[in-house]
Design a protein around this motif. Sequence first.
Motif, PDB file in Angstrom:
ATOM      1  N   SER A  48      22.158  26.432  20.379  1.00  0.00           N
ATOM      2  CA  SER A  48      22.746  27.647  20.950  1.00  0.00           C
ATOM      3  C   SER A  48      24.019  27.366  21.745  1.00  0.00           C
ATOM      4  O   SER A  48      24.702  28.293  22.165  1.00  0.00           O
ATOM      5  N   ARG A 120      25.810  26.969  15.235  1.00  0.00           N
ATOM      6  CA  ARG A 120      25.383  27.442  16.542  1.00  0.00           C
ATOM      7  C   ARG A 120      25.074  28.934  16.476  1.00  0.00           C
ATOM      8  O   ARG A 120      25.801  29.712  15.857  1.00  0.00           O
ATOM      9  N   GLU A 122      21.587  31.791  17.877  1.00  0.00           N
ATOM     10  CA  GLU A 122      20.600  32.163  18.894  1.00  0.00           C
ATOM     11  C   GLU A 122      19.730  30.983  19.295  1.00  0.00           C
ATOM     12  O   GLU A 122      19.063  31.001  20.328  1.00  0.00           O
ATOM     13  N   GLY A 123      19.698  29.949  18.445  1.00  0.00           N
ATOM     14  CA  GLY A 123      18.890  28.777  18.763  1.00  0.00           C
ATOM     15  C   GLY A 123      17.404  29.034  18.661  1.00  0.00           C
ATOM     16  O   GLY A 123      16.613  28.426  19.380  1.00  0.00           O
TER      17      GLY A 123
END
Length: 215
Positions: A48, A120, A122-123
């Motif tokens: 993220s 990359r 919201e993770g």
Amino acid sequence: MTESPTTRSAEIGRRIGVPLMYGLFRPRVLGAWRVPAAGPLILAVNHSHNVDGPMVMGVSPRPVHFLIKKEAFIGPLDPFLTGIGQLKVDRDSTDRTAISRAVGVLEQGGVLGIFPEGTRGEGDFAALRAGLAYFAVRANAPIVPVAVLGSAERSGRLVKALPPLRSRIDVVYGDPFDAGDGSGRRTRKALDAATERIQKQLTAHLENARRLTGR
């Protein structure tokens, strides 16, 4: 250059990362004992923030070779990242050189770091690319899920591109697991099934990590 980087080069990166990450932030590392001490291994890390990779490199109990998008290898960063054993990958094509070098890391008993979401975001491990399953099945390497939490909560006041200085960032390691079904098959169907198993494991680990850390 098609030969795989050595563990020694990644160890240089780890030695740089340790004082840097602990100097800039306040990492809290949980479950590092779950990382097997030897043998091929894949760290599957949620993504993220740009600091996630360097953070894991700095706190990992073993040196890590991350697959990193080629766009990051610009100017002086190119020889630096290459020198500390990181792997350049073209995400827009089938990068056979990167694949070969990554497999080589695992065949040498090293640790390969992958952001399975590919970029990359919201993770949250909501969408995984198939590369993680391929490497795990091809090299018969266990996967350790890694949740990095807190890196994207706020921006720093002095450097907007970084989390606030001395902020708490949690790195939580999960239990190692095998992605394959034991057959070693790398057909599209087998890899799709492996990817589904991986996503369930990673999502469950992230939920547990959030409960554990309160984030």
